[in-house]
Motif scaffolding. Structure first.
Motif, short mmCIF file in Angstrom:
data_model
loop_
_atom_site.label_atom_id
_atom_site.label_comp_id
_atom_site.label_asym_id
_atom_site.label_seq_id
_atom_site.Cartn_x
_atom_site.Cartn_y
_atom_site.Cartn_z
N PRO A 1 33.67 45.58 43.93
CA PRO A 1 33.66 44.11 43.98
C PRO A 1 34.80 43.54 44.81
O PRO A 1 34.65 42.49 45.45
N VAL A 2 35.93 44.22 44.80
CA VAL A 2 37.06 43.78 45.63
C VAL A 2 36.68 43.86 47.10
O VAL A 2 36.94 42.94 47.89
N PHE B 1 38.51 35.28 44.80
CA PHE B 1 37.73 36.17 43.95
C PHE B 1 38.09 37.63 44.18
O PHE B 1 38.02 38.46 43.26
N ARG B 2 38.49 37.97 45.40
CA ARG B 2 38.99 39.32 45.65
C ARG B 2 40.18 39.63 44.75
O ARG B 2 40.27 40.70 44.15
N PHE C 1 38.94 40.03 41.04
CA PHE C 1 38.30 41.32 40.80
C PHE C 1 39.33 42.44 40.80
O PHE C 1 39.23 43.40 40.02
N SER C 2 40.30 42.34 41.67
CA SER C 2 41.33 43.37 41.74
C SER C 2 42.17 43.37 40.47
O SER C 2 42.49 44.42 39.91
N LYS D 1 41.29 42.42 37.52
CA LYS D 1 40.53 42.88 36.37
C LYS D 1 40.18 44.36 36.45
O LYS D 1 40.18 45.07 35.45
N GLY D 2 39.85 44.84 37.66
CA GLY D 2 39.30 46.18 37.78
C GLY D 2 40.25 47.26 38.18
O GLY D 2 39.98 48.43 37.95
#
Length: 378
Positions: free
Chosen positions: A154-155, A243-244, A247-248, A250-251
């Motif tokens: 996602p990133v 959003f990058r 996502f980074s 969180k993931g």
């Protein structure tokens, strides 16, 4: 006299007082436990950071006491002449590479207006450079697994959208205008974090958004060569990069990859994602015709422009990620603001971009707001 001194005996009360003289132990507060530095959307690196060149740092730490950490775990900016010079070299290299990339990227897009292929070549050049570095042992290859690439996906998607959107913007409007609009990224970061993630910020952070939004709006309204596609490209790029970061955050927790290798993996995965869309949006026939026209108009120098913009795109991003291993997040935020100023000024001078005073005022207000935001956020 000596005999008299030896014959002196303490009274019972004195002896009791003497035996009661005891010292109470002093209880010091426990030292804080060491742990990973917390991440935030705007100024923290996109990976869980391991010290770059760890062996060198361990040797240096054995001889020199490390500086105390701040309340949030971030290191303060070092004050010694050596580290200051090192930070200065990082910033100067970062800014210079970024300015060179933007100049060549705009030259290429003026002669070859195909942003999807241009974006693809930038990612391909970086991927090739890092694969060659790993193969020749110039850089140590990262230890990754399937979970790492799943977390990175996602990133990479958000990174690809942001990269292409920024290139589309650069193809349609002046470099300076694109970067003025991109200076509004903190506003997107705060709003998305507030309404999608439920995060709360202190009042100064919200107030710092007013000059950012107002300055960008003033610059857009007064832009002489305004183009809606270029404007929307810069806005989409801002949103995608926010959003990058989400996502980074969180993931990628718990993933131990250095800044240089993290960006290399991100480039490779983004390249795989971008390739089919580039073929669908433009295609080889369009590229071949455009390439012939550009070479006929510019000459062999056009090939060097394409190579330069592709290589310098990777280099400036690599240096920026590597600098996160060496400086505090606040210092990085200030450096990022100053980088945008250098790109705007350099592009106006080189491309002779016409700028109205009111347009310059809007740009200055937006960039000042970005600087205030970086201070309030920390």
């Amino acid at each position: 006299m000596l005999a008299a001194a030896t014959s002196v005996k303490l009274s019972p009360a004195s002896a009791a007082a003497t035996t009661k003289l005891t010292f109470k132990p002093i209880h010091l507060p426990p030292l804080p436990k060491a742990g990973p530095r917390p991440l935030s959307l705007s100024a923290r690196p996109l990976y869980r950071q391991l010290p770059f060149m760890a062996a060198t740092r361990d040797d240096r730490a054995a001889s020199t006491a490390p500086p105390a950490a701040t309340a949030d775990g971030a290191r303060p900016v070092e004050t010694a002449a050596g580290p200051r010079a090192k930070i200065g070299v990082y910033f100067a290299t970062w800014w210079a590479l970024n300015v060179i990339f933007n100049i060549y990227n705009k030259k290429v897009l003026n002669a070859f207006p195909y942003p999807w292929l241009t974006s693809t070549l930038s990612l391909a050049a970086g991927s090739a450079i890092m694969l060659a570095s790993w193969a020749t042992k110039i850089a140590e290859a990262p230890q990754t697994d399937l979970d790492f690439w799943k977390a990175l996906s996602p990133v990479a998607i958000a990174h690809t959208i942001g990269h292409v959107a920024a290139t589309v913007s650069m193809a349609k409007v002046a470099v300076s205008f694109t970067h003025i609009i991109k200076s509004g990224e903190p506003a997107f970061s705060v709003l998305v974090s507030r309404f999608f993630l439920g995060e709360h910020f202190p009042a100064p952070v919200y107030f710092s958004l007013l000059p950012i939004i107002g300055g960008c709006a003033l610059a857009a309204v007064t832009e002489l060569n305004f183009n809606m596609t270029g404007f929307m490209g810069a806005m989409i790029s801002n949103l995608a990069f926010v959003f990058r970061n989400i996502f980074s955050k969180k993931g990628m927790k718990g993933k131990s990859v250095s800044g240089m290798n993290y960006y290399a993996c991100l480039s490779m995965l983004s390249l795989v994602i971008l390739l089919p869309f580039a073929f669908a949006m433009e295609g080889p026939k369009v590229w071949a015709a455009g390439w012939q026209n550009a070479v006929a108009e510019i000459g062999p120098n056009f090939v060097w422009w394409v190579a330069a913009q592709s290589v310098f795109y990777h280099l400036y991003n690599q240096v920026s990620y590597m600098s996160l291993d060496e400086i505090s997040p606040l210092t990085f935020s200030v450096g990022n603001t100053m980088k945008r100023i250098s790109v705007i000024v350099a592009s106006i001078i080189i491309f002779h971009t016409p700028v109205q005073p009111i347009n310059a005022l809007g740009a200055a207000i937006a960039i000042l707001g970005t600087f205030i935001y970086s201070q309030a956020k920390q």
